[in-house]
Design a protein around this motif. Structure first.
Motif, short mmCIF file in Angstrom:
data_model
loop_
_atom_site.label_atom_id
_atom_site.label_comp_id
_atom_site.label_asym_id
_atom_site.label_seq_id
_atom_site.Cartn_x
_atom_site.Cartn_y
_atom_site.Cartn_z
N LEU A 377 36.47 51.47 35.70
CA LEU A 377 36.34 50.34 36.61
C LEU A 377 37.03 49.10 36.08
N ASP A 378 36.91 48.85 34.78
CA ASP A 378 37.55 47.66 34.23
C ASP A 378 39.06 47.74 34.38
N ARG A 379 39.62 48.92 34.18
CA ARG A 379 41.07 49.10 34.36
C ARG A 379 41.45 48.87 35.82
N LEU A 380 40.62 49.38 36.75
CA LEU A 380 40.89 49.16 38.18
C LEU A 380 40.88 47.67 38.50
N GLN A 382 41.41 45.11 36.51
CA GLN A 382 42.49 44.37 35.87
C GLN A 382 43.88 44.80 36.36
N ASP A 383 44.03 46.08 36.68
CA ASP A 383 45.36 46.60 37.04
C ASP A 383 45.63 46.60 38.54
N GLU A 384 44.58 46.59 39.36
CA GLU A 384 44.76 46.68 40.80
C GLU A 384 44.21 45.48 41.57
N ILE A 385 42.95 45.14 41.34
CA ILE A 385 42.32 44.08 42.13
C ILE A 385 42.80 42.70 41.72
N ARG A 386 42.79 42.42 40.44
CA ARG A 386 43.25 41.12 39.96
C ARG A 386 44.68 40.81 40.42
N PRO A 387 45.64 41.74 40.29
CA PRO A 387 47.00 41.43 40.75
C PRO A 387 47.08 41.12 42.24
N ILE A 388 46.24 41.75 43.06
CA ILE A 388 46.25 41.44 44.49
C ILE A 388 45.89 39.98 44.70
N ILE A 389 44.81 39.54 44.08
CA ILE A 389 44.37 38.15 44.25
C ILE A 389 45.40 37.19 43.70
N GLU A 390 45.96 37.49 42.54
CA GLU A 390 46.97 36.61 41.95
C GLU A 390 48.23 36.55 42.81
N SER A 391 48.63 37.68 43.38
CA SER A 391 49.82 37.69 44.24
C SER A 391 49.59 36.89 45.51
N LEU A 392 48.41 37.00 46.08
CA LEU A 392 48.10 36.23 47.29
C LEU A 392 48.07 34.74 46.99
N GLU A 393 47.49 34.38 45.86
CA GLU A 393 47.45 32.96 45.49
C GLU A 393 48.88 32.43 45.27
N ALA A 394 49.72 33.23 44.64
CA ALA A 394 51.09 32.80 44.41
C ALA A 394 51.88 32.66 45.71
N ALA A 395 51.55 33.49 46.71
CA ALA A 395 52.27 33.46 47.98
C ALA A 395 51.68 32.46 48.97
N SER A 396 50.51 31.92 48.67
CA SER A 396 49.80 31.09 49.65
C SER A 396 50.49 29.78 49.99
N PRO A 397 51.34 29.18 49.12
CA PRO A 397 52.02 27.95 49.55
C PRO A 397 52.80 28.09 50.85
N ARG A 398 53.24 29.31 51.16
CA ARG A 398 53.94 29.54 52.43
C ARG A 398 53.04 29.20 53.62
N LEU A 399 51.74 29.50 53.49
CA LEU A 399 50.82 29.17 54.57
C LEU A 399 50.75 27.67 54.79
N ALA A 419 36.53 36.99 43.56
CA ALA A 419 36.76 36.90 42.12
C ALA A 419 35.45 36.62 41.38
N GLU A 420 34.63 35.75 41.94
CA GLU A 420 33.35 35.42 41.30
C GLU A 420 32.43 36.63 41.27
N ARG A 421 32.37 37.37 42.37
CA ARG A 421 31.45 38.51 42.44
C ARG A 421 31.91 39.66 41.54
N LEU A 422 33.21 39.74 41.29
CA LEU A 422 33.73 40.77 40.40
C LEU A 422 33.93 40.26 38.98
N GLN A 423 33.55 39.00 38.75
CA GLN A 423 33.66 38.37 37.44
C GLN A 423 35.09 38.43 36.91
N LEU A 424 36.02 38.10 37.79
CA LEU A 424 37.43 38.05 37.42
C LEU A 424 37.83 36.60 37.18
N ASP A 425 38.45 36.34 36.06
CA ASP A 425 38.90 35.00 35.74
C ASP A 425 40.30 34.80 36.32
#
Length: 439
Positions: A377-380, A382-399, A419-425
């Motif tokens: 789960l920790d690998r999932l 860090q390797d899958e969920i975190r990058p989705i959120i980071e990519s969306l945040e990086a792309a959000s200025p377009r909105l 991010a808070e519920r999954l304890q992702l920094d």
């Protein structure tokens, strides 16, 4: 005894796949043709595997009713022909010549549907005035002009028309009598929902930025009318020739009527939940990849506030030999911005029925149900969920730069909560608080 019979064709085969019938009692039935089966013809659906026994009303109705649109065009055919809403065979007689995927339903003995379509020969360009009239009618009347018939009615409730984009960019319809495949869908929201075109385009661009396989539509103007132009992933254009690719949504694959596309409308064994989705995903050509794609798509939908990812908004695509693959994502919208929809999730995440009720434990339960073992789960995360959120945040200025501030606000809120519920920094820029609407 059959009261009405249609030939059902699968694109690319020289003989009908089978016959769809309505009995004098109103039941429906479908039977594959023996010569189609012996020639190795593919199944119409995961829920209708090739068999020499007839399928009864429940299985037949679930697949074929899901081919029908749920909009004013259907109502117009019902009124004109004096047909009931549950007369699936009668309605497909008038609306089934070019359905989603490779299926066509035509009166028995009628000439087979022409395929492929040649762009230089089989399509009639639409004059600008005619196109504007279509767009205005879809926006203001929620239906096509009376003199215009959709050549390829697509299931769903939105006001839209299937058409073709020619090499020079002109819009066109199939020439009368050809029934060749179209290449695009033109979706036109009502006046008060005009921003949906830009929101849907932006949502698809965000999905692509997050690494998801997605069909990206284009927000356009037809005169002063806002519209969305969507390239059909169940069509292929190569060397000026248009062909069909078979596809089916999860409701069809599960043998569920469209009324059960949400978990809340059904009951165990007859609803769309994560376990039901798994029965489809595990029959694709790469089940592990399909499971991960569905997991990532669900996380993305939670991030953008899309609670409407129901069974008809997921599909499988038969674009290769053998089993299908999980289709590109489509119909992505930040539904939490709207007061017109319930904000109950299309299917439960763990025990949660709404986004605001989701806990970290619910999300972990969802991941584990889709096959992520506890030790990974920790690998999932860090390797899958975190990058989705980071990519969306990086792309959000377009909105923000596109004037879609409400979308940007709800995106920030939902990502922060996840991010808070999954304890992702994860660093997420502060937005204005967006009070969710709806019930």
């Amino acid at each position: 005894m059959a009261d009405e019979v249609l030939d059902v064709w699968m694109d690319g085969f020289p003989r009908p796949a089978g016959r769809l019938a309505r009995t004098s009692h109103g039941d429906t039935a479908f039977l594959y043709n023996a010569d189609y089966a012996s020639a190795g013809g593919p199944s119409l659906s995961l829920s209708l595997p090739v068999d020499m026994e007839a399928f009864g009303d429940i299985e037949t109705r679930a697949f074929f009713a899901n081919l029908l649109p749920e909009n004013a065009q259907l109502q117009r055919v019902m009124e004109r022909e004096g047909l009931a809403r549950d007369d699936v065979v009668g309605l497909l007689k008038h609306l089934g010549a070019d359905c989603a995927g490779s299926v066509s339903c035509v009166p028995t003995g009628a000439a087979p549907i022409k395929s492929p379509g040649v762009l230089t020969e089989d399509y009639e360009p639409l004059e600008d005035r005619a196109l504007l009239r279509i767009a205005k009618s879809l926006r203001d009347e929620r239906r096509l002009p009376v003199e215009v018939a959709d050549p390829s009615p697509v299931a769903g409730v939105q006001s839209k028309i299937a058409l073709t984009v020619l090499p020079g960019g002109a819009f066109a319809l199939p020439r009368e009598g050809t029934r060749v495949p179209t290449t695009h869908i033109l979706k036109v929201p009502g006046r008060r929902d005009a921003r949906d075109t830009r929101n849907e385009e932006a949502a698809a661009i965000l999905a692509s930025a997050a690494g998801l396989d997605v069909s990206i539509p284009t927000a356009i103007k037809i005169g002063e009318v806002d519209a969305l132009l969507i390239a059909r992933f169940d069509r292929q254009v190569r060397n000026g020739v248009v062909t069909r690719i078979h596809q089916e949504d999860f409701a069809q694959a599960l043998g569920l009527p469209s009324e059960l596309k949400y978990q809340r409308r059904g009951k165990p064994g007859r609803w769309f939940d994560v376990e039901a989705a798994l029965t489809v995903l595990d029959r694709t050509r790469d089940p592990q990849a399909a499971r991960l794609a569905f997991l990532r798509a669900t996380v993305f939908n939670l991030c953008i506030g899309n609670t409407d990812n129901h069974a008809k908004n997921h599909a499988v695509l038969y674009d290769g030999p053998g089993a299908p693959r999980f289709a590109p994502l489509y119909d992505l919208l930040p539904i939490r911005l709207s007061k017109e929809y319930t904000h109950e999730l299309a299917f439960q995440i763990g025990a949660a029925k709404t986004f605001d009720d989701i806990t970290g434990e619910d999300l972990i339960d969802f991941f584990e149900t889709l096959g992520a073992p506890p030790e990974h789960l920790d690998r999932l995360l860090q390797d899958e969920i975190r990058p989705i959120i980071e990519s969306l945040e990086a792309a959000s200025p377009r909105l923000r730069s596109s004037g879609l501030k409400p979308f940007n606000d709800v995106l920030g809120r939902e990502m922060e909560e996840l991010a808070e519920r999954l304890q992702l920094d994860v660093k997420i820029e502060p937005r204005d608080y967006y009070p969710t609407e709806g019930t």
